[in-house]
Design a protein around this motif. Sequence first.
Motif, PDB file in Angstrom:
ATOM      1  N   SER A   1     -13.018  -0.389  -2.367  1.00  0.00           N
ATOM      2  CA  SER A   1     -13.573  -1.650  -1.895  1.00  0.00           C
ATOM      3  C   SER A   1     -14.300  -2.345  -3.031  1.00  0.00           C
ATOM      4  O   SER A   1     -14.945  -1.701  -3.861  1.00  0.00           O
ATOM      5  CB  SER A   1     -14.537  -1.401  -0.736  1.00  0.00           C
ATOM      6  N   GLN A   2     -14.186  -3.651  -3.064  1.00  0.00           N
ATOM      7  CA  GLN A   2     -14.818  -4.466  -4.099  1.00  0.00           C
ATOM      8  C   GLN A   2     -15.583  -5.608  -3.443  1.00  0.00           C
ATOM      9  O   GLN A   2     -15.259  -6.048  -2.345  1.00  0.00           O
ATOM     10  CB  GLN A   2     -13.771  -5.026  -5.066  1.00  0.00           C
ATOM     11  N   GLU A   3     -16.604  -6.070  -4.148  1.00  0.00           N
ATOM     12  CA  GLU A   3     -17.375  -7.220  -3.700  1.00  0.00           C
ATOM     13  C   GLU A   3     -17.077  -8.400  -4.613  1.00  0.00           C
ATOM     14  O   GLU A   3     -16.938  -8.237  -5.826  1.00  0.00           O
ATOM     15  CB  GLU A   3     -18.874  -6.906  -3.731  1.00  0.00           C
ATOM     16  N   VAL A  21      -5.715  -0.682  -1.900  1.00  0.00           N
ATOM     17  CA  VAL A  21      -5.143   0.657  -1.726  1.00  0.00           C
ATOM     18  C   VAL A  21      -3.958   0.790  -2.671  1.00  0.00           C
ATOM     19  O   VAL A  21      -3.091  -0.092  -2.715  1.00  0.00           O
ATOM     20  CB  VAL A  21      -4.686   0.895  -0.276  1.00  0.00           C
ATOM     21  N   LEU A  22      -3.917   1.901  -3.411  1.00  0.00           N
ATOM     22  CA  LEU A  22      -2.764   2.234  -4.252  1.00  0.00           C
ATOM     23  C   LEU A  22      -2.022   3.401  -3.616  1.00  0.00           C
ATOM     24  O   LEU A  22      -2.642   4.381  -3.199  1.00  0.00           O
ATOM     25  CB  LEU A  22      -3.200   2.620  -5.671  1.00  0.00           C
ATOM     26  N   ASP A  24       1.130   6.378  -3.902  1.00  0.00           N
ATOM     27  CA  ASP A  24       1.734   7.167  -4.983  1.00  0.00           C
ATOM     28  C   ASP A  24       3.171   6.789  -5.266  1.00  0.00           C
ATOM     29  O   ASP A  24       3.734   7.203  -6.282  1.00  0.00           O
ATOM     30  CB  ASP A  24       1.629   8.666  -4.683  1.00  0.00           C
ATOM     31  N   PHE A  25       3.820   6.002  -4.377  1.00  0.00           N
ATOM     32  CA  PHE A  25       5.192   5.579  -4.646  1.00  0.00           C
ATOM     33  C   PHE A  25       5.247   4.197  -5.287  1.00  0.00           C
ATOM     34  O   PHE A  25       6.317   3.607  -5.392  1.00  0.00           O
ATOM     35  CB  PHE A  25       6.038   5.620  -3.369  1.00  0.00           C
ATOM     36  N   GLY A  26       4.120   3.663  -5.714  1.00  0.00           N
ATOM     37  CA  GLY A  26       4.148   2.460  -6.538  1.00  0.00           C
ATOM     38  C   GLY A  26       3.736   1.176  -5.871  1.00  0.00           C
ATOM     39  O   GLY A  26       3.860   0.108  -6.471  1.00  0.00           O
ATOM     40  N   ALA A  27       3.254   1.241  -4.626  1.00  0.00           N
ATOM     41  CA  ALA A  27       2.848   0.018  -3.939  1.00  0.00           C
ATOM     42  C   ALA A  27       1.337  -0.153  -4.003  1.00  0.00           C
ATOM     43  O   ALA A  27       0.594   0.790  -4.250  1.00  0.00           O
ATOM     44  CB  ALA A  27       3.303   0.050  -2.484  1.00  0.00           C
ATOM     45  N   ALA A  28       0.899  -1.369  -3.751  1.00  0.00           N
ATOM     46  CA  ALA A  28      -0.529  -1.671  -3.671  1.00  0.00           C
ATOM     47  C   ALA A  28      -0.745  -2.704  -2.575  1.00  0.00           C
ATOM     48  O   ALA A  28       0.073  -3.599  -2.384  1.00  0.00           O
ATOM     49  CB  ALA A  28      -1.051  -2.205  -5.002  1.00  0.00           C
ATOM     50  N   THR A  29      -1.845  -2.561  -1.851  1.00  0.00           N
ATOM     51  CA  THR A  29      -2.205  -3.564  -0.854  1.00  0.00           C
ATOM     52  C   THR A  29      -3.597  -4.104  -1.173  1.00  0.00           C
ATOM     53  O   THR A  29      -4.464  -3.369  -1.650  1.00  0.00           O
ATOM     54  CB  THR A  29      -2.217  -2.992   0.581  1.00  0.00           C
ATOM     55  N   VAL A  30      -3.772  -5.376  -0.904  1.00  0.00           N
ATOM     56  CA  VAL A  30      -5.072  -6.024  -1.048  1.00  0.00           C
ATOM     57  C   VAL A  30      -5.351  -6.720   0.284  1.00  0.00           C
ATOM     58  O   VAL A  30      -4.555  -7.540   0.733  1.00  0.00           O
ATOM     59  CB  VAL A  30      -5.089  -7.048  -2.197  1.00  0.00           C
ATOM     60  N   HIS A  61      -2.999 -10.600  -6.990  1.00  0.00           N
ATOM     61  CA  HIS A  61      -2.226 -10.210  -8.177  1.00  0.00           C
ATOM     62  C   HIS A  61      -3.161  -9.862  -9.329  1.00  0.00           C
ATOM     63  O   HIS A  61      -2.976  -8.838 -10.010  1.00  0.00           O
ATOM     64  CB  HIS A  61      -1.298 -11.357  -8.572  1.00  0.00           C
ATOM     65  N   ALA A  62      -4.174 -10.688  -9.541  1.00  0.00           N
ATOM     66  CA  ALA A  62      -5.123 -10.442 -10.637  1.00  0.00           C
ATOM     67  C   ALA A  62      -5.921  -9.162 -10.389  1.00  0.00           C
ATOM     68  O   ALA A  62      -6.195  -8.401 -11.332  1.00  0.00           O
ATOM     69  CB  ALA A  62      -6.059 -11.640 -10.792  1.00  0.00           C
ATOM     70  N   ARG A  63      -6.278  -8.891  -9.133  1.00  0.00           N
ATOM     71  CA  ARG A  63      -7.068  -7.703  -8.829  1.00  0.00           C
ATOM     72  C   ARG A  63      -6.262  -6.414  -9.028  1.00  0.00           C
ATOM     73  O   ARG A  63      -6.786  -5.414  -9.514  1.00  0.00           O
ATOM     74  CB  ARG A  63      -7.574  -7.777  -7.389  1.00  0.00           C
ATOM     75  N   VAL A  64      -4.993  -6.436  -8.652  1.00  0.00           N
ATOM     76  CA  VAL A  64      -4.170  -5.244  -8.852  1.00  0.00           C
ATOM     77  C   VAL A  64      -3.959  -4.990 -10.346  1.00  0.00           C
ATOM     78  O   VAL A  64      -3.994  -3.843 -10.807  1.00  0.00           O
ATOM     79  CB  VAL A  64      -2.821  -5.388  -8.120  1.00  0.00           C
ATOM     80  N   GLU A  65      -3.747  -6.047 -11.121  1.00  0.00           N
ATOM     81  CA  GLU A  65      -3.609  -5.878 -12.569  1.00  0.00           C
ATOM     82  C   GLU A  65      -4.874  -5.274 -13.171  1.00  0.00           C
ATOM     83  O   GLU A  65      -4.800  -4.363 -14.009  1.00  0.00           O
ATOM     84  CB  GLU A  65      -3.309  -7.227 -13.213  1.00  0.00           C
ATOM     85  N   ALA A  66      -6.028  -5.758 -12.753  1.00  0.00           N
ATOM     86  CA  ALA A  66      -7.288  -5.224 -13.268  1.00  0.00           C
ATOM     87  C   ALA A  66      -7.482  -3.774 -12.846  1.00  0.00           C
ATOM     88  O   ALA A  66      -7.976  -2.941 -13.626  1.00  0.00           O
ATOM     89  CB  ALA A  66      -8.447  -6.086 -12.782  1.00  0.00           C
ATOM     90  N   LEU A  67      -7.086  -3.445 -11.618  1.00  0.00           N
ATOM     91  CA  LEU A  67      -7.228  -2.073 -11.140  1.00  0.00           C
ATOM     92  C   LEU A  67      -6.333  -1.125 -11.924  1.00  0.00           C
ATOM     93  O   LEU A  67      -6.742  -0.014 -12.281  1.00  0.00           O
ATOM     94  CB  LEU A  67      -6.898  -2.015  -9.653  1.00  0.00           C
TER      95      LEU A  67
END
Length: 308
Positions: A1-3, A21-22, A24-30, A61-67
Amino acid sequence: SQERAPLVIDRWATAPQIDLVLYDFGAATVTYQLPVDGGLEALLEASIALRRSEVLRLDAHARVEALLTSVGAAVQRPRVADFTEDYTLIGMRQLPGGGTATAFCEAQAGLIARILRPDAGGLSAEEVANATEVRISFGPDDVTIIDWDAAFVLDPDPEDVRAVLEFANVQLLEMRWLDLQLDRAMERSYHLLGRPQGLRLLLPSSASADLHQVAELQLESAVMLERVSNALKVFGEEYLTRISRLAASRFQLGELDGSITRKLGTIESIYQKLTQFETGRRMEVLEIVIVILIALSIVLTFVPGGGH
């Protein structure tokens, strides 16, 4: 979680907490939350505003890249694709007025359908029925209506339902992505199978790289399908299992699974053909070498001093 500072969409602002959420099969949700005051009319306005805005997509998109940057070497081949799947969960925690949740949804079916499909404008009776036909209730005060890219949830505690629908959407995204990758893999495999050989015929192991490439594509795809299909296990929660099945049916995950399986079979067939071709070519080269050696031995017998 992020603020973070609230993101403004029309006259609404997102809650400060954002969940990532990341898998293990390569997906991410925001996941973002957009509090809306008012009834169904306000939810319709907010739904329309969400569909028209790119603010959340760009921020996600920017948040997943930063993560990915922050977790570093824990991720293999890190890359954020432009392949995304949006899903909007429109919820009400309290049932307006009296009666049951099912009766409320039946009475307001036209407005709920417009909330689920705001881009369609005015909806026919058939479209309203199609948008609201996949529904499920656990008690008299809750109901969940599942559509292609949105769901309407009337539930005082919707978190478990939200989690199941979120994962079903992740499955849809990953299976669509895998299906696309298999299309590309098949094109490459057909190219390898039909490529003119020329002087490559003289090299016994010239197809080894091709075989390795096709085998790697096949293995990665099969492992990905297995991970996506079996990543979520719901134990002891029959109601959530039923929601998961309804979502899978609505998203046509079974048809996607069948398509992927057929394409994996096609790639397997191509691999077998390339293997047979490579084996036959090795035998041909060996026969040519034997013929050359026999011819040389015959020629040497007629050369003066060749037999000594």
